[in-house]
Scaffold this active site. Structure first.
Site, PDB file in Angstrom:
ATOM      1  N   ARG A 109     -20.220  -8.513  -4.300  1.00  0.00           N
ATOM      2  CA  ARG A 109     -21.295  -9.489  -3.365  1.00  0.00           C
ATOM      3  C   ARG A 109     -21.690 -10.064  -4.382  1.00  0.00           C
ATOM      4  O   ARG A 109     -21.091 -10.728  -5.180  1.00  0.00           O
ATOM      5  CB  ARG A 109     -22.109  -8.912  -2.594  1.00  0.00           C
TER       6      ARG A 109
ATOM      7  N   LYS B  56     -37.179  -6.615   4.105  1.00  0.00           N
ATOM      8  CA  LYS B  56     -36.301  -7.323   5.332  1.00  0.00           C
ATOM      9  C   LYS B  56     -36.152  -6.353   6.588  1.00  0.00           C
ATOM     10  O   LYS B  56     -35.726  -7.397   7.360  1.00  0.00           O
ATOM     11  CB  LYS B  56     -35.433  -8.212   4.655  1.00  0.00           C
TER      12      LYS B  56
HETATM   13  C1  LIG Z   1     -31.727  -5.500   1.461  1.00  0.00           C
HETATM   14  C2  LIG Z   1     -31.304  -5.492  -0.487  1.00  0.00           C
HETATM   15  C3  LIG Z   1     -31.680  -4.379  -1.300  1.00  0.00           C
HETATM   16  C4  LIG Z   1     -32.747  -3.021  -0.350  1.00  0.00           C
HETATM   17  O1  LIG Z   1     -31.413  -1.663   0.020  1.00  0.00           O
HETATM   18  P1  LIG Z   1     -31.403  -1.236   1.383  1.00  0.00           P
HETATM   19  O2  LIG Z   1     -29.906  -0.248   0.969  1.00  0.00           O
HETATM   20  O3  LIG Z   1     -32.390  -0.959   1.899  1.00  0.00           O
HETATM   21  O4  LIG Z   1     -32.394  -0.078   0.098  1.00  0.00           O
HETATM   22  C5  LIG Z   1     -31.751  -4.181  -2.322  1.00  0.00           C
HETATM   23  N1  LIG Z   1     -31.381  -4.843  -2.693  1.00  0.00           N
HETATM   24  C6  LIG Z   1     -30.646  -6.426  -2.076  1.00  0.00           C
HETATM   25  C7  LIG Z   1     -30.390  -7.406  -2.796  1.00  0.00           C
HETATM   26  C8  LIG Z   1     -30.344  -6.530  -0.987  1.00  0.00           C
HETATM   27  O5  LIG Z   1     -30.346  -7.551  -0.344  1.00  0.00           O
END
Ligand SMILES: *Cc1c(COP(=O)(O)O)cnc(C)c1O
Length: 356
Positions: A131, A36
């Site tokens: 969250r 993302k």
């Molecule tokens: C963005 C996201 C990740 C990855 O997070 P990083 O800190 O970039 O490694 C993993 N799991 C979920 C649910 C996310 O939204």
């Protein structure tokens, strides 16, 4: 060549991927690249795929759709909880979703039936970050209902920490997740395949072998692209933090005073600025602004350059101490943090190029 542009290094990216692979493999963990941050940019995804990383995760269906168009054989996990209104696209383009709402799971089941598919889910459990996720005491009743659905395959459970509440993953809270997997086995006689122990904030536990046995998946974005674990913000040993950098072009270079002349009102963003009188300074205006990047997340590669401020499309830097010869048209480089890279990758005004 057009500017502003983000330059990325394939060698550094693949090096970081290999380091993560080594760290995870030695403890029986698989990791999924999270795309993302880079909006699933095609060349980056291609470069990972060709190295054998064929499973991706992203929070947006649109990004996954473009990954699937490139590589129909890839496996794609949707990270953001599916919205009820998008379940059709979710089932069409993604292979698995992280979920936490019964209505959504039901809607996915109905849609999967329509599309003659079996759709995978990972049920999220909130271990305190506030969250997404069900509360741990709801797991068994949720599980009972899920197991009755004909078109849903319950692959695993997962958690996400540090993103909202800032809660640090620890052997203590993560072993709760492993215990919950055992509970499902005891109470429901069902073996979950995946116990997904979080994002780049869980990584700091790996070199010390403190990730609880039984956690067998991590979802990694920031660590892959920016070489950082995110629990404490430390560099990961042997990883590159500069896979990406920004280049912007000088469109004005002049010696001017350091305090504006006239009555000071509000600037472009409604703030009344204040200034320190440093005398006459050499200042450059660069063709990039708040519309393209998060200015506070930029660091000039040269320590002799100081960022003074920015409006929507002008970035002003002090280059008085800068040793390099520059003129109008010269390029200035910046290193990037998560938020600045995120916004750059999203801006249609910014080019992205691989550095061969
Ligand atoms: C963005 C996201 C990740 C990855 O997070 P990083 O800190 O970039 O490694 C993993 N799991 C979920 C649910 C996310 O939204």
């Amino acid at each position: 060549m057009s500017y502003p542009r983000v330059i990325w290094s394939e060698n550094k990216l693949l090096h970081n991927a290999a380091v993560l692979q080594g760290l995870c493999k030695q403890q029986g963990v698989t990791w999924v690249p999270v795309t993302k941050l880079i909006c699933a940019e095609q060349e980056i995804v291609t470069s990972l795929y060709k190295k054998g990383y064929t499973s991706f995760a992203d929070s947006r269906v649109k990004n996954i759709k473009s990954i699937k168009r490139l590589f129909p054989q890839s496996f794609a996990t949707l990270l953001r909880l599916p919205a009820i209104r998008e379940v059709k696209e979710v089932v069409l383009y993604t292979d698995c979703s992280l979920v936490s709402e019964w209505e959504t799971i039901q809607a996915l089941d109905e849609e999967a039936k329509k599309q003659k598919k079996i759709y995978q889910i990972i049920l999220m459990v909130d271990l305190g970050d506030l969250r997404e996720g069900i509360l741990p005491n709801e797991l068994i009743s949720f599980g009972q209902k899920i197991l009755k659905l004909a078109h849903i395959q319950w692959e695993g459970i997962g958690t996400n920490l540090t993103c909202y509440g800032g809660v640090i993953p620890t052997p203590n809270n993560l072993s709760q997740l492993v215990n919950l997997k055992e509970l499902v086995k005891d109470k429901l006689k069902y073996e979950l395949k995946i116990v997904s122990g979080g994002n780049s904030s869980s990584l700091y536990l790996l070199p010390k072998c403190r990730l609880p046995q039984g956690i067998n998946q991590l979802r990694l974005g920031e660590s892959l692209f920016l070489g950082k674990e995110t629990a404490y913000g430390n560099k990961i040993l042997d990883c590159y933090e500069d896979v990406f950098h920004l280049e912007a072009e000088i469109i004005e270079l002049k010696e001017k005073g350091s305090v504006p002349k006239g009555i000071i009102g509000k600037n472009a963003f409604g703030k009344t600025p204040t200034f320190q009188d440093l005398g006459i300074r050499k200042r450059a205006i660069l063709a990039i602004g708040q519309q393209d990047v998060y200015i506070e997340g930029l660091t000039p590669v040269s320590p002799d350059i100081i960022i003074l401020g920015a409006s929507s499309d002008h970035l002003i830097v002090d280059v008085t101490m800068y040793q390099e010869e520059i003129k109008v048209g010269s390029i200035i480089s910046f290193s990037l943090n998560y938020k600045s890279l995120l916004i750059l990758m999203t801006s249609p005004y910014v080019m992205i190029e691989k550095n061969y």
